[in-house]
Scaffold this motif. Structure first.
Motif, PDB file in Angstrom:
ATOM      1  N   GLN A 109       0.831  -1.201   0.000  1.00  0.00           N
ATOM      2  CA  GLN A 109       0.000   0.000   0.000  1.00  0.00           C
ATOM      3  C   GLN A 109       0.869   1.255   0.000  1.00  0.00           C
ATOM      4  OE1 GLN A 109      -3.348   0.105   2.854  1.00  0.00           O
ATOM      5  NE2 GLN A 109      -2.756   2.215   3.302  1.00  0.00           N
ATOM      6  N   ARG A 110       1.986   1.195   0.705  1.00  0.00           N
ATOM      7  CA  ARG A 110       2.913   2.335   0.733  1.00  0.00           C
ATOM      8  C   ARG A 110       3.498   2.593  -0.653  1.00  0.00           C
ATOM      9  NH1 ARG A 110       8.025   1.624   2.393  1.00  0.00           N
ATOM     10  NH2 ARG A 110       7.395  -0.214   3.586  1.00  0.00           N
ATOM     11  N   ARG A 111       3.529   1.576  -1.481  1.00  0.00           N
ATOM     12  CA  ARG A 111       4.029   1.709  -2.852  1.00  0.00           C
ATOM     13  C   ARG A 111       2.917   2.061  -3.835  1.00  0.00           C
ATOM     14  NH1 ARG A 111       7.399  -1.616  -0.092  1.00  0.00           N
ATOM     15  NH2 ARG A 111       9.534  -1.943  -0.867  1.00  0.00           N
ATOM     16  N   GLY A 112       1.719   2.260  -3.325  1.00  0.00           N
ATOM     17  CA  GLY A 112       0.605   2.637  -4.186  1.00  0.00           C
ATOM     18  C   GLY A 112      -0.026   1.486  -4.934  1.00  0.00           C
ATOM     19  N   VAL A 113       0.212   0.251  -4.484  1.00  0.00           N
ATOM     20  CA  VAL A 113      -0.364  -0.921  -5.141  1.00  0.00           C
ATOM     21  C   VAL A 113      -1.781  -1.138  -4.604  1.00  0.00           C
ATOM     22  CG1 VAL A 113      -0.094  -3.376  -5.628  1.00  0.00           C
ATOM     23  CG2 VAL A 113       1.935  -1.940  -5.328  1.00  0.00           C
ATOM     24  N   GLU A 114      -2.761  -1.087  -5.484  1.00  0.00           N
ATOM     25  CA  GLU A 114      -4.158  -1.229  -5.079  1.00  0.00           C
ATOM     26  C   GLU A 114      -4.498  -2.684  -4.756  1.00  0.00           C
ATOM     27  OE1 GLU A 114      -6.309   1.126  -4.542  1.00  0.00           O
ATOM     28  OE2 GLU A 114      -4.997   2.768  -5.189  1.00  0.00           O
ATOM     29  N   LEU A 115      -5.620  -2.864  -4.063  1.00  0.00           N
ATOM     30  CA  LEU A 115      -6.021  -4.188  -3.590  1.00  0.00           C
ATOM     31  C   LEU A 115      -6.116  -5.204  -4.723  1.00  0.00           C
ATOM     32  CD1 LEU A 115      -7.017  -6.129  -1.410  1.00  0.00           C
ATOM     33  CD2 LEU A 115      -9.318  -5.199  -1.726  1.00  0.00           C
ATOM     34  N   ARG A 116      -6.754  -4.832  -5.819  1.00  0.00           N
ATOM     35  CA  ARG A 116      -6.915  -5.775  -6.931  1.00  0.00           C
ATOM     36  C   ARG A 116      -5.556  -6.243  -7.452  1.00  0.00           C
ATOM     37  NH1 ARG A 116     -11.181  -6.746 -10.320  1.00  0.00           N
ATOM     38  NH2 ARG A 116     -12.302  -4.962  -9.425  1.00  0.00           N
ATOM     39  N   GLU A 117      -4.626  -5.301  -7.575  1.00  0.00           N
ATOM     40  CA  GLU A 117      -3.293  -5.654  -8.056  1.00  0.00           C
ATOM     41  C   GLU A 117      -2.549  -6.498  -7.026  1.00  0.00           C
ATOM     42  OE1 GLU A 117       0.764  -3.485  -9.783  1.00  0.00           O
ATOM     43  OE2 GLU A 117      -0.998  -2.283  -9.244  1.00  0.00           O
TER      44      GLU A 117
END
Length: 264
Positions: A189-197
């Motif tokens: 999440q800190r890297r901006g990766v969304e839940l779906r990804e």
């Protein structure tokens, strides 16, 4: 099979990392202890007042002859407590991560800096309230998915033979998957990766995920163990997140604290 062993090694590396960084381990214990106290209080309250609640919710049983009224309400009380216990197990990690967002975020960043070749860590640059909102929203989505699986596996548990052999094993792997998702979410999440990804990444390396999450889920069945393993689990999940994203990692994350401080 190699990924299965790699996942377990990440779990061990995470525990080793916090063992060598005592200050981070101490801070990492606080959210788990707070959540444990809250959950214990809720379960005690359920045990004390659950019977009264069931009696209030079933007025139609007041006129039933003895012993059917008592048996019926006793059964519902047991079911109510069992559901509360199941819900506490399914949500403990999510709630601990939510309560300890600042603690675990800091711990995860320190792990990233420790193992990054250039000594840096990705930053979300989001305000705390926004991070808490995203974490809570995603955790709720994962809990709903986990509950769907729990209901399905509970129903399959009544199938003769398979329900007592295969289904529990599947349950442990499902628990391990969702547990790993919650833990890797701190770094991803800190890297901006969304839940779906994130879910896509984990599904692409399921054996790695199972190697990490399944033994951890089994360990969490032991009372109070989850509290003491959580900091190391977050550290190990951060190391695994770097692997999932193909990020270069220097060493194994077990660098001495003095060396890390010298680089900071």
């Amino acid at each position: 099979m190699r990924d299965l062993g790699a996942g377990f090694r990440y779990l061990l590396k995470g525990q080793r990392w916090v063992a060598r960084h005592g200050k981070q381990y101490g801070f990492g214990l606080l959210p788990g202890l707070i959540t444990l106290v809250l959950y214990a209080a809720a379960l005690v309250a359920l045990a004390v007042w659950g019977e009264g609640f069931v009696a209030w919710a079933t007025p139609f049983a007041d006129d039933w002859s003895s012993p059917w009224s008592g048996l019926f309400r006793g059964f519902l009380t047991v079911v109510l407590f069992a559901l509360g216990l199941l819900l506490s197990v399914l949500t403990f990690t999510a709630m601990t991560l939510l309560v300890g967002q600042p603690f675990y975020e800091s711990l995860s960043e320190k792990v990233d800096r420790d193992v990054s070749p250039d000594g840096t860590a990705p930053e979300s640059n989001l305000p705390l309230w926004r991070e808490l909102w995203i974490s809570g929203r995603d955790s709720l989505r994962i809990v709903v998915r986990a509950l769907v699986w729990a209901v399905l596996l509970f129903a399959l548990g009544f199938v003769p033979v398979l329900g007592q052999t295969v289904v529990p094993v599947i349950g442990f792997f499902v628990t391990g998957f969702f547990l790993t998702e919650e833990l890797t979410a701190v770094a991803l999440q800190r890297r901006g990766v969304e839940l779906r990804e994130r879910l896509g990444l984990l599904r692409s390396r399921k054996t790695l995920v199972w190697g990490f999450g399944t033994p951890l889920g089994l360990a969490f069945l032991v009372p109070f163990v989850a509290v003491f393993l959580m900091p190391g689990a977050v550290a190990g999940a951060t190391l695994m997140a770097r692997d999932l994203l193909g990020e270069e990692t220097a060493g194994d994350g077990a660098e001495e604290p003095e060396a890390q401080d010298a680089r900071s």
